[in-house]
Scaffold this active site. Structure first.
Site, PDB file in Angstrom:
ATOM      1  N   CYS A   1      45.135  69.388  63.466  1.00 44.24           N
ATOM      2  CA  CYS A   1      44.029  69.066  64.127  1.00 44.24           C
ATOM      3  C   CYS A   1      44.066  67.709  64.900  1.00 44.24           C
ATOM      4  O   CYS A   1      44.720  66.667  63.876  1.00 44.24           O
ATOM      5  CB  CYS A   1      42.662  69.742  63.823  1.00 44.24           C
ATOM      6  SG  CYS A   1      41.703  68.467  63.019  1.00 44.24           S
ATOM      7  N   HIS A  51      40.103  68.678  55.733  1.00 41.95           N
ATOM      8  CA  HIS A  51      39.444  69.485  56.955  1.00 41.95           C
ATOM      9  C   HIS A  51      38.696  70.553  56.432  1.00 41.95           C
ATOM     10  O   HIS A  51      38.962  71.310  55.879  1.00 41.95           O
ATOM     11  CB  HIS A  51      40.905  70.254  57.517  1.00 41.95           C
ATOM     12  CG  HIS A  51      40.789  70.724  58.795  1.00 41.95           C
ATOM     13  ND1 HIS A  51      40.928  70.333  59.844  1.00 41.95           N
ATOM     14  CD2 HIS A  51      40.420  72.037  58.726  1.00 41.95           C
ATOM     15  CE1 HIS A  51      40.403  71.352  60.963  1.00 41.95           C
ATOM     16  NE2 HIS A  51      40.293  72.325  60.372  1.00 41.95           N
ATOM     17  N   ASN A  73      27.917  69.144  66.486  1.00 43.33           N
ATOM     18  CA  ASN A  73      27.964  70.267  67.300  1.00 43.33           C
ATOM     19  C   ASN A  73      28.895  71.457  66.362  1.00 43.33           C
ATOM     20  O   ASN A  73      29.687  70.973  65.718  1.00 43.33           O
ATOM     21  CB  ASN A  73      28.784  70.140  68.408  1.00 43.33           C
ATOM     22  CG  ASN A  73      27.932  69.230  69.409  1.00 43.33           C
ATOM     23  OD1 ASN A  73      26.519  69.457  69.640  1.00 43.33           O
ATOM     24  ND2 ASN A  73      28.422  68.444  70.093  1.00 43.33           N
ATOM     25  N   HIS A  98      32.618  66.819  62.298  1.00 42.84           N
ATOM     26  CA  HIS A  98      32.308  65.520  62.562  1.00 42.84           C
ATOM     27  C   HIS A  98      30.869  65.247  62.878  1.00 42.84           C
ATOM     28  O   HIS A  98      29.878  66.230  63.290  1.00 42.84           O
ATOM     29  CB  HIS A  98      33.158  65.007  63.507  1.00 42.84           C
ATOM     30  CG  HIS A  98      32.862  65.994  64.776  1.00 42.84           C
ATOM     31  ND1 HIS A  98      33.768  67.025  64.898  1.00 42.84           N
ATOM     32  CD2 HIS A  98      32.223  65.541  65.983  1.00 42.84           C
ATOM     33  CE1 HIS A  98      33.612  67.542  66.153  1.00 42.84           C
ATOM     34  NE2 HIS A  98      32.736  66.836  66.707  1.00 42.84           N
ATOM     35  N   HIS A 131      28.380  62.824  65.005  1.00 41.70           N
ATOM     36  CA  HIS A 131      28.377  61.702  66.018  1.00 41.70           C
ATOM     37  C   HIS A 131      27.104  60.789  65.554  1.00 41.70           C
ATOM     38  O   HIS A 131      26.205  61.410  65.271  1.00 41.70           O
ATOM     39  CB  HIS A 131      27.780  62.490  67.320  1.00 41.70           C
ATOM     40  CG  HIS A 131      28.908  63.191  67.949  1.00 41.70           C
ATOM     41  ND1 HIS A 131      29.616  62.855  69.057  1.00 41.70           N
ATOM     42  CD2 HIS A 131      29.188  64.553  67.779  1.00 41.70           C
ATOM     43  CE1 HIS A 131      30.594  63.767  69.341  1.00 41.70           C
ATOM     44  NE2 HIS A 131      30.130  65.181  68.522  1.00 41.70           N
TER      45      HIS A 131
END
Ligand code: DGP
Length: 111
Positions: free
Chosen positions: A2, A44, A84, A97, A99
């Site tokens: 990824c 991951h 998200n 992740h 933000h």
């Protein structure tokens, strides 16, 4: 592999703000605020939907880094943290992740 794993490995360049054994933080390529960076676990994990008792320590490590980086980036007036999760949320990179957005008043509130 990824895109964020490639960033962690250095195969894709990024503007790194922080790195340790477990966590990597870098500026978002498409900033949505004057300050917009991403904090990710090096391991991951697909999304927030894949957080378990076995990997939640890595999430805690991400959240330990966030206030330090926010202070370094001058976000003394506050900031927003968003993750998200899945298609309906618009997740475009399937590597967990967070933000971190700030540097302006984000008046239009979703929550
Ligand atoms: P999301 O839509 O929540 O999955 O957010 C993915 C974010 O990742 C999006 O804001 C843009 C950012 N992004 C995607 N590819 C790259 C990249 O190669 N480098 C950097 N710095 N950010 C990226």
């Amino acid at each position: 592999m990824c895109v964020f794993c490639e960033i962690i490995n250095g195969n894709i360049p990024s503007q790194c703000l922080y790195e340790d054994e477990y966590v990597y933080a870098f500026r978002d390529i498409n900033p949505q605020a004057p300050v917009h960076f991403l904090v990710i676990p090096k391991q991951h994990i697909e999304s927030a939907g894949k957080i378990t008792a076995e990997n939640s320590d890595l999430v805690a490590k991400c959240f330990e880094v966030i206030p330090k980086l926010a202070a370094e980036q001058g976000l003394s007036n506050g900031y927003r943290i968003i993750s998200n999760c899945g298609p309906d949320a618009g997740q475009s990179v399937e590597h967990l992740h967070f933000h971190v957005l700030g540097g302006k008043s984000m008046g239009e509130k979703l929550v």
